[in-house]
Enzyme design. Structure first.
Site, PDB file in Angstrom:
ATOM      1  N   CYS A 158      41.079  31.900  50.419  1.00 42.16           N
ATOM      2  CA  CYS A 158      41.740  31.209  49.311  1.00 42.16           C
ATOM      3  C   CYS A 158      42.355  29.898  49.787  1.00 42.16           C
ATOM      4  O   CYS A 158      42.987  29.857  50.849  1.00 42.16           O
ATOM      5  CB  CYS A 158      42.825  32.096  48.715  1.00 42.16           C
ATOM      6  SG  CYS A 158      43.613  31.378  47.257  1.00 42.16           S
ATOM      7  N   CYS A 182      50.112  30.660  49.012  1.00 42.98           N
ATOM      8  CA  CYS A 182      51.099  31.664  48.598  1.00 42.98           C
ATOM      9  C   CYS A 182      51.608  32.444  49.808  1.00 42.98           C
ATOM     10  O   CYS A 182      50.846  33.116  50.502  1.00 42.98           O
ATOM     11  CB  CYS A 182      50.491  32.618  47.590  1.00 42.98           C
ATOM     12  SG  CYS A 182      49.727  31.808  46.177  1.00 42.98           S
ATOM     13  N   CYS A 226      50.788  36.264  50.392  1.00 49.25           N
ATOM     14  CA  CYS A 226      49.428  36.751  50.201  1.00 49.25           C
ATOM     15  C   CYS A 226      48.620  36.772  51.489  1.00 49.25           C
ATOM     16  O   CYS A 226      48.557  35.782  52.222  1.00 49.25           O
ATOM     17  CB  CYS A 226      48.719  35.882  49.165  1.00 49.25           C
ATOM     18  SG  CYS A 226      47.107  36.536  48.682  1.00 49.25           S
ATOM     19  N   CYS A 261      40.623  46.194  36.599  1.00 49.75           N
ATOM     20  CA  CYS A 261      41.142  44.850  36.817  1.00 49.75           C
ATOM     21  C   CYS A 261      40.232  44.124  37.805  1.00 49.75           C
ATOM     22  O   CYS A 261      40.113  44.543  38.960  1.00 49.75           O
ATOM     23  CB  CYS A 261      42.565  44.918  37.367  1.00 49.75           C
ATOM     24  SG  CYS A 261      43.696  45.814  36.292  1.00 49.75           S
ATOM     25  N   CYS A 304      40.402  43.808  32.498  1.00 46.69           N
ATOM     26  CA  CYS A 304      41.355  42.711  32.685  1.00 46.69           C
ATOM     27  C   CYS A 304      40.826  41.808  33.795  1.00 46.69           C
ATOM     28  O   CYS A 304      40.417  42.304  34.852  1.00 46.69           O
ATOM     29  CB  CYS A 304      42.724  43.261  33.066  1.00 46.69           C
ATOM     30  SG  CYS A 304      43.982  41.984  33.374  1.00 46.69           S
ATOM     31  N   CYS A 347      48.918  39.774  30.708  1.00 41.69           N
ATOM     32  CA  CYS A 347      49.506  40.639  31.725  1.00 41.69           C
ATOM     33  C   CYS A 347      50.152  39.717  32.749  1.00 41.69           C
ATOM     34  O   CYS A 347      49.478  38.883  33.348  1.00 41.69           O
ATOM     35  CB  CYS A 347      48.416  41.496  32.367  1.00 41.69           C
ATOM     36  SG  CYS A 347      48.959  42.494  33.766  1.00 41.69           S
ATOM     37  N   ARG A 405      54.166  48.354  34.805  1.00 40.20           N
ATOM     38  CA  ARG A 405      53.241  48.936  35.787  1.00 40.20           C
ATOM     39  C   ARG A 405      53.823  48.824  37.193  1.00 40.20           C
ATOM     40  O   ARG A 405      54.238  47.753  37.621  1.00 40.20           O
ATOM     41  CB  ARG A 405      51.901  48.200  35.723  1.00 40.20           C
ATOM     42  CG  ARG A 405      50.828  48.773  36.645  1.00 40.20           C
ATOM     43  CD  ARG A 405      49.542  47.969  36.514  1.00 40.20           C
ATOM     44  NE  ARG A 405      49.186  47.807  35.115  1.00 40.20           N
ATOM     45  CZ  ARG A 405      48.557  46.748  34.625  1.00 40.20           C
ATOM     46  NH1 ARG A 405      48.230  45.738  35.407  1.00 40.20           N
ATOM     47  NH2 ARG A 405      48.269  46.679  33.340  1.00 40.20           N
TER      48      ARG A 405
END
Length: 407
Positions: A65, A69, A72, A109, A142, A202, A272
């Site tokens: 990526c 972040c 992450c 998901c 999702c 979400c 969740r």
């Protein structure tokens, strides 16, 4: 405790607590934590009974990526030893999803690392959605692909997507300390795009990144204003090789108080428990089912979770039941048509601009053990002596491997 009685009454009426009341929940002592759980549990049972919705993650593209972040393991510069692979083919993703559905999951998901999808990526994911729905007619799908450009949410909806996940992760005031390659406003914009396209929004948060109680309340109130249908609550998984590797700030009791605060602020929304529950809640996971009405089954994006069979046993032993495909998750006033995500004006709570979020160390935009993107603060040299680093296990099975998934 007068505070808890007041919060229960407000939760049953879908009335927004005051900020001081939300902060007071986080400030309660460990001696009072069972009282807090019992009170928030009344609100959870009022709107969702004893049902637990199961969700299953499929990591369509792992690692690599370009975003920074801090939480992450897939971030730019991460040295975490995670699986790295490019896009799964639609049939591969459908096969991976089937394992979770066989284990009782109601929603799949589909997550991909990256800043956001190209139009070609949207085509890929659209083909994957269609492949999954051809095999499983009633499944909810999702997508979680990062920041959306104009028109992309509509295309995902046309392909059969029911929802879109994009977490706020932390408060606007501290966002720049966690991520520098995109902004808090970028994330808000993507959640709004999902809403406008008719997708069920979400959006959630990540706790344990060194934030204050005020930061936690800020992000949950911001989520309420965005009015998502589901709010994932992630607990930071401190991966070695990431800037937040030494941030071990959570106890099981702290996690329960955070979940209770989210339930009081967002009483009628799907809350969740996402990434990090096994690491931080540990043996108190069953208590958390009195606060949240939804969990992820099996493994997360780059970390291993509790065995799917153990999840099902935990739900049954705690006196709860798995929500089946024929049941509507949200209360009728939030889903008047019975559909996934379309909801009434009321939103999360009465209405003063409602809503809430999610997580699971996913990718840039959702998460399950992280949830923001950024360079982040300088980490301390060593983790605390009581840090349970042994519970952080990198995923080595399922999507992207030849081994059977955990579901």
């Amino acid at each position: 405790m007068d505070l808890l009685n007041t919060l229960v009454d407000k939760g049953l009426r879908r009335e927004l607590p005051t900020r001081d009341e939300a902060l007071a929940v986080l400030a309660t002592s460990d001696d009072d934590v069972l009282d807090v759980v019992a009170a928030a549990g009344k609100v959870r049972r009022h709107w969702f009974g004893r049902r637990v919705k199961l969700n299953y993650l499929v990591n369509l593209k792992s690692g690599l990526c370009p975003e920074d972040c801090s939480y992450c393991s897939q971030r730019l510069g991460s040295t975490a030893g995670i699986l790295k692979y490019s896009w799964l083919k639609p049939d591969e993703a459908s096969k991976a999803a089937a394992a979770g559905l066989a284990g009782g999951a109601k929603r799949v998901c589909l997550v991909a690392s990256g800043r956001g999808p190209t139009d070609r990526d949207v085509d890929r994911v659209s083909d994957t959605i269609k492949a999954i729905k051809e095999q499983n007619e009633n499944v909810e799908v999702c997508a979680c692909l990062g920041l959306l450009s104009d028109g992309q949410a509509e295309r995902l909806r046309e392909a059969g997507a029911d929802a879109y996940n994009h977490n706020l992760n932390t408060s606007e005031g501290t966002y720049g300390e966690i991520t520098t390659t995109h902004t808090y406003a970028d994330r808000v914009d993507t959640v709004q795009k999902a809403h406008a396209a008719g997708l069920s929004a979400c959006s959630g948060l990540i706790a344990g990144m060194g934030e204050s109680d005020e930061d936690l309340v800020d992000v949950v109130y911001a989520l309420r204003e965005l009015d998502p249908d589901s709010v994932p609550v992630n607990f930071l998984i401190p991966f070695e090789g990431t800037p937040l590797a030494k941030e071990w700030n959570l106890t099981p009791q702290r996690c329960l108080r955070i979940l209770a605060m989210v339930r009081f602020v967002c009483p009628d929304v799907e809350v969740r428990i996402a990434g990090g529950r096994e690491v931080h809640l540990r043996t108190l996971q069953p208590l958390a089912l009195n606060l949240a009405n939804s969990i992820f089954l099996g493994d997360y994006l780059t970390s291993e979770g509790q065995a799917g069979k153990a999840d099902l046993e935990m739900i049954a032993d705690a006196g709860f039941e798995v929500e089946n495909a024929g049941e509507v998750t949200l209360p009728e006033h939030r889903a008047p048509s019975g559909g996934c995500g379309s909801h009434a004006e009321a939103g999360c709570g009465s209405h003063e601009a409602a809503g809430c979020g999610s997580h699971a160390e996913a990718g840039c935009g959702s998460h399950e053990g992280g949830g923001v993107c950024g360079s982040g603060p300088v980490a301390p040299a060593e983790a605390p002596a009581d840090a349970r680093t042994d519970l952080v296990s990198v995923r080595r099975r399922g999507a992207g491997t030849d081994l059977a998934p955990n579901a």
